[in-house]
Scaffold this active site. Structure first.
Site, PDB file in Angstrom:
ATOM      1  N   LYS A   1       1.124  -0.873  -0.235  1.00 40.42           N
ATOM      2  CA  LYS A   1       0.269   0.217  -0.210  1.00 40.42           C
ATOM      3  C   LYS A   1       0.858   1.195   0.099  1.00 40.42           C
ATOM      4  O   LYS A   1       1.162   1.591   1.231  1.00 40.42           O
ATOM      5  CB  LYS A   1      -1.057  -0.363   1.201  1.00 40.42           C
TER       6      LYS A   1
ATOM      7  N   GLY B   1       7.089   4.676   8.882  1.00 40.73           N
ATOM      8  CA  GLY B   1       5.424   5.256   9.190  1.00 40.73           C
ATOM      9  C   GLY B   1       6.378   6.428  10.001  1.00 40.73           C
ATOM     10  O   GLY B   1       7.084   5.884  11.205  1.00 40.73           O
TER      11      GLY B   1
ATOM     12  N   THR C   1       6.260   6.884  14.370  1.00 42.10           N
ATOM     13  CA  THR C   1       5.898   6.342  15.432  1.00 42.10           C
ATOM     14  C   THR C   1       4.869   5.390  15.737  1.00 42.10           C
ATOM     15  O   THR C   1       4.804   4.466  16.625  1.00 42.10           O
ATOM     16  CB  THR C   1       6.611   7.085  16.244  1.00 42.10           C
TER      17      THR C   1
ATOM     18  N   VAL D   1       2.114   5.451  14.392  1.00 40.14           N
ATOM     19  CA  VAL D   1       1.273   4.981  13.559  1.00 40.14           C
ATOM     20  C   VAL D   1       1.713   2.871  13.436  1.00 40.14           C
ATOM     21  O   VAL D   1       1.482   1.869  13.416  1.00 40.14           O
ATOM     22  CB  VAL D   1       0.464   4.508  12.055  1.00 40.14           C
TER      23      VAL D   1
ATOM     24  N   GLU E   1      10.299   0.807  10.735  1.00 41.54           N
ATOM     25  CA  GLU E   1      11.253   2.103  10.132  1.00 41.54           C
ATOM     26  C   GLU E   1      10.326   2.799  10.649  1.00 41.54           C
ATOM     27  O   GLU E   1       9.911   3.533  10.079  1.00 41.54           O
ATOM     28  CB  GLU E   1      11.501   2.159   9.009  1.00 41.54           C
TER      29      GLU E   1
ATOM     30  N   CYS F   1      12.812  10.860   7.497  1.00 41.75           N
ATOM     31  CA  CYS F   1      12.891  10.560   8.663  1.00 41.75           C
ATOM     32  C   CYS F   1      14.310  10.479   9.248  1.00 41.75           C
ATOM     33  O   CYS F   1      14.113  10.994  10.977  1.00 41.75           O
ATOM     34  CB  CYS F   1      12.820   9.315   9.366  1.00 41.75           C
TER      35      CYS F   1
ATOM     36  N   GLU G   1       9.607  15.421  15.971  1.00 41.74           N
ATOM     37  CA  GLU G   1       9.877  15.121  14.806  1.00 41.74           C
ATOM     38  C   GLU G   1       9.057  16.204  14.167  1.00 41.74           C
ATOM     39  O   GLU G   1       7.946  16.181  14.302  1.00 41.74           O
ATOM     40  CB  GLU G   1       9.419  13.458  14.324  1.00 41.74           C
TER      41      GLU G   1
HETATM   42  P1  ADP Z   1       3.090  10.069   8.217  1.00 44.58           P
HETATM   43  O1  ADP Z   1       2.315  10.768   9.411  1.00 44.58           O
HETATM   44  O2  ADP Z   1       4.520  10.645   7.610  1.00 44.58           O
HETATM   45  O3  ADP Z   1       1.843  10.938   6.739  1.00 44.58           O
HETATM   46  P2  ADP Z   1       2.337   7.297   8.201  1.00 44.58           P
HETATM   47  O4  ADP Z   1       2.524   6.805   9.823  1.00 44.58           O
HETATM   48  O5  ADP Z   1       0.621   8.027   9.471  1.00 44.58           O
HETATM   49  O6  ADP Z   1       3.238   8.696   7.882  1.00 44.58           O
HETATM   50  O7  ADP Z   1       1.687   6.655   7.240  1.00 44.58           O
HETATM   51  C1  ADP Z   1       3.087   6.336   6.223  1.00 44.58           C
HETATM   52  C2  ADP Z   1       2.029   4.763   5.956  1.00 44.58           C
HETATM   53  O8  ADP Z   1       1.219   4.429   6.367  1.00 44.58           O
HETATM   54  C3  ADP Z   1       0.744   5.584   4.868  1.00 44.58           C
HETATM   55  O9  ADP Z   1       1.081   4.586   4.142  1.00 44.58           O
HETATM   56  C4  ADP Z   1      -0.566   5.574   5.614  1.00 44.58           C
HETATM   57  O10 ADP Z   1      -1.609   5.963   4.416  1.00 44.58           O
HETATM   58  C5  ADP Z   1      -0.291   4.433   6.565  1.00 44.58           C
HETATM   59  N1  ADP Z   1      -1.063   3.899   7.753  1.00 44.58           N
HETATM   60  C6  ADP Z   1      -1.918   5.131   8.276  1.00 44.58           C
HETATM   61  N2  ADP Z   1      -2.565   5.047   9.077  1.00 44.58           N
HETATM   62  C7  ADP Z   1      -2.465   3.435   9.428  1.00 44.58           C
HETATM   63  C8  ADP Z   1      -2.770   2.179  10.113  1.00 44.58           C
HETATM   64  N3  ADP Z   1      -3.988   2.742  10.984  1.00 44.58           N
HETATM   65  N4  ADP Z   1      -2.511   1.123   9.652  1.00 44.58           N
HETATM   66  C9  ADP Z   1      -1.857   1.249   9.143  1.00 44.58           C
HETATM   67  N5  ADP Z   1      -1.437   2.051   7.716  1.00 44.58           N
HETATM   68  C10 ADP Z   1      -2.018   3.171   8.198  1.00 44.58           C
END
Ligand code: ADP
Length: 499
Positions: free
Chosen positions: A190, A243, A245, A247, A266, A300, A397
Site C-alpha cells: 500500500k 511511517g 511512530t 502508526v 522504520e 526520517c 519530529e
Molecule cells: P506520516 O505521518 O508521515 O504521513 P504515517 O505513519 O501516517 O506517516 O503514514 C505512513 C503510511 O502508513 C501511509 O501509507 C499511511 O496510509 C499508513 N497508515 C496510516 N495509518 C495507518 C494504520 N492505522 N494502519 C496501517 N497503516 C496506516
C-alpha cells in the site's frame, strides 16, 4: 514567474497513465468503485483520481498473493531466474527515468532534477543489488554437541504486506519490494495516499518484466482502511512498515491482535548532528543545512538537532544563517530550485504550528519561519537558536525544514545531549579527530552513525533504527533476511537408538 519569484518551469508534465489498483497482474477498479484525489503540492490542485482500495480489495490482493506463494512459480523457480526477471525490471525503470521522476516530483513536491539524476536510477540499482543476492541465499551446517547432522534452510516468509510513506515514494517502494522478491515472497503493497503514482507505474513495469501475476500487488488507499486491513489480515505472514511512530504502534497492535505476524518498523527520528571545534567549518555548515533541508526536511533521518561546540559556535551560526537565506525555494521542476513544497496541506500546517510553538517556547528565530509565496505548500528554511533540550522543537519530529541549534562544551555533554531523545535512528558527527569519531560512534544510540558525511545511503549499508525509531533494517543483506524464515533440519548421523 511562479509565486516565489523564480522562472516557472516549462517542463511538460506527463499524463498519468495508471490510476487503478494493481491486483493479480491487472489494473482494476476498487470493489466499492470509490476513488480519492492525489494533489499537486505546488498548487493544491488535483493531479488525478485514484481507485481507493479498502479492506475488501486488500482481501482480494491477499488471496492472489497467497495463491502465488502457495502454488505459483515465483518461490519455486531457480533463484537465478528470479534475478533475471528483476534485472529486466531494473532495465525497464532505467528506460523510464524521466517519466517516473516527473510522477514523484508532481505527487510529492520533490526536486525533479534530483529524482532524475539520483533517486530513480538508485531505485533500479537497489533492485539489481537484491537480484544479485537472490541465488546466494543459503543456510548453515551446524555443529550439535551430540551426533546429529543439523543444518538450516532459509525459506521465504510467505505473503508480505508492505506499507510505505510519501517522502521517498520510489526508494521506499524498492527498498521493501526488492529484497522481498529476491527472497521468493509474494506481496501486497500500500503506497501512501499522498503519493500513489510511481508505485502503480512500477507495478506496470514489473508485469512487463515478467513478474508473475499475484506476486506483486499494489493497492492504494488510506491508512485507517487499507493499511489497517493489511495489519489485521490473518493470511499475511509479515508486515514491513515505514511511517510515523504513532502508526507503527497501531501496526504492532493490529499484528498482535490478529495472527501474531512479525513486523518490522522504520519509524520517526529526531537525529543529532554534532559538530566539534576541529571540524572543517565550510563542510560542517554545508552538511548541517543539507541534513535538515534536503527533501524539504521530509526525511526520517533528518539531522534536525544540530549541536555545535562553543569554540566555533558563533561563526558556525553566522555562516549557517547566510547559507539558509540563500537557499532557493520554489517549483521542483526548476533546475535552479533547491527545495520544493511540503507534501500536503496537513504537513505544511503542522510545520508552521511547530515554528509558532518554538517561538512561544522562547527559542530565537534566526531566519525563516514563514510560508513562501501564497500558493502551494512552500516553507522557508528555518533556524532556531537558544533551543533548550526539553523544548518541543528539540524533542518532536517536525518533518520540515526546521533546525534546532544548540551549543555544547565537552564531548561528554555532546553524548548526553545526543542520546536525550526517545528516538534512535541516525546521527552525524563532524570532527577531524579519530578519537572523537570513535568515541561518538560507540556512544550514540542510533542505527547509523555518519562521520564527516550525512545521508550516505548505500544498498549494502543496513539502515534502520533503535529505541522508538523502530526495528528491522531496510537496506543491506539484513533487509533480505527480514523476508526469510530459518528452518532447522536435524537427523542422527548414526542409527543410534539412544539419540
Ligand atoms: P506520516 O505521518 O508521515 O504521513 P504515517 O505513519 O501516517 O506517516 O503514514 C505512513 C503510511 O502508513 C501511509 O501509507 C499511511 O496510509 C499508513 N497508515 C496510516 N495509518 C495507518 C494504520 N492505522 N494502519 C496501517 N497503516 C496506516
Amino acid at each position: 514567474m511562479n509565486s516565489n519569484g523564480y522562472p516557472a518551469s516549462s517542463f511538460k508534465i506527463p499524463t498519468v497513465k495508471f490510476t487503478k489498483l494493481f491486483i493479480n497482474g491487472h489494473f482494476v477498479d476498487s470493489l466499492s468503485g470509490g476513488e480519492f484525489e492525489t494533489i499537486d503540492p505546488r498548487t493544491g490542485e488535483v493531479i488525478a483520481r485514484i481507485a481507493e482500495g479498502t479492506k475488501e480489495d486488500i482481501d482480494l490482493a491477499v488471496k492472489a498473493s497467497r495463491l502465488a506463494f502457495d502454488h505459483g512459480p515465483w518461490p519455486r523457480m531457480p533463484a537465478v531466474e528470479r534475478a533475471r526477471i528483476m534485472m529486466k525490471w531494473a532495465d525497464l525503470i532505467d528506460q523510464h527515468v524521466e517519466e517516473i521522476a516527473a510522477l514523484d516530483a508532481i505527487d510529492a513536491g520533490k526536486l525533479y532534477h534530483m529524482l532524475k539524476a539520483i533517486e530513480i536510477p538508485a531505485t533500479a540499482n537497489t533492485i539489481r543489488y537484491y537480484a544479485g543476492a537472490a541465488d546466494k541465499i543459503h543456510g548453515e551446517v551446524l555443529k550439535p554437541a551430540r551426533e546429529f547432522h543439523a543444518y538450516t534452510l532459509l525459506e521465504p516468509v510467505g505473503v508480505v504486506g508492505h506499507i510505505i510513506p510519501w517522502n521517498f515514494p520510489s526508494i521506499m517502494f524498492v527498498s521493501k519490494v526488492s529484497p522481498c522478491l529476491a527472497a521468493g515472497c509474494t506481496m501486497v503493497l500500500k503506497p501512501a495516499e499522498q503519493t500513489p503514482l510511481s508505485a502503480l507505474f512500477y507495478a506496470h513495469l514489473a508485469k512487463l518484466a515478467g513478474i508473475p501475476d499475484g506476486v506483486l500487488n499494489v493497492v492504494p488507499g488510506f491508512g485507517a482502511t487499507a493499511g489497517a486491513a493489511i495489519c489485521s489480515d490473518m493470511d499475511i505472514d509479515k508486515v514491513s512498515f515505514t511511517g510515523s511512530t504513532e502508526v507503527g504502534r497501531e501496526v504492532m497492535r493490529a499484528a498482535a491482535n490478529s495472527n501474531l505476524k512479525p513486523v518490522s518498523l522504520e519509524l520517526g527520528g529526531k537525529s543529532p548532528f554534532i559538530i566539534f571545534d576541529d571540524a572543517d567549518l565550510d563542510k560542517a555548515v554545508e552538511l548541517a543545512l543539507m541534513a535538515v533541508v534536503y527533501n524539504k526536511g521530509e526525511v526520517c533521518a533528518a539531522g534536525s538537532r544540530v549541536f555545535v561546540q562553543e569554540g566555533i559556535y558563533d561563526e558556525f551560526e553566522k555562516r549557517l544563517v547566510e547559507k539558509a537565506k540563500a537557499w532557493v525555494v520554489g517549483d521542483p521542476f526548476d533546475p535552479n530550485v533547491q527545495q520544493g513544497p511540503q507534501v500536503d496541506k496537513k504537513q505544511f500546517e503542522k510545520i508552521l504550528s511547530y515554528i509558532e510553538h518554538g517561538k512561544r517556547e522562547g527559542a530565537t528565530l534566526l531566519t525563516g519561519g514563514k510560508r513562501v509565496g501564497n500558493k502551494g505548500y512552500y516553507i522557508e528554511p528555518t533556524i532556531f537558536s537558544n533551543v533548550k533540550e526539553d523544548m518541543l522543537i528539540a524533542q518532536d519530529e517536525i518533518f520540515g525544514p526546521v533546525i534546532a541549534l544548540m551549543k555544547f562544551k565537552t564531548i561528554e555533554e555532546a553524548i548526553k545531549s545526543a542520546n536525550n531523545s526517545r528516538y534512535g535512528l541516525v546521527a552525524g558527527v563532524v570532527t577531524k579527530s579519530l578519537d572523537t569519531a570513535n568515541t561518538m560512534s560507540r556512544s550514540i544510540r542510533a542505527g547509523v552513525v555518519w562521520i564527516n558525511c550525512y545521508f550516505a545511503f548505500e544498498n549494502d549499508i543496513p539502515y534502520g533504527g533503535c529505541k522508538m525509531s523502530g526495528f528491522g533494517k531496510d537496506s543491506g543483506l539484513e533487509a533480505l533476511h527480514k523476508y526469510l524464515h530459518v528452518k532447522s533440519v536435524v537427523t542422527p548421523i548414526y542409527n543410534s537408538p539412544w539419540l
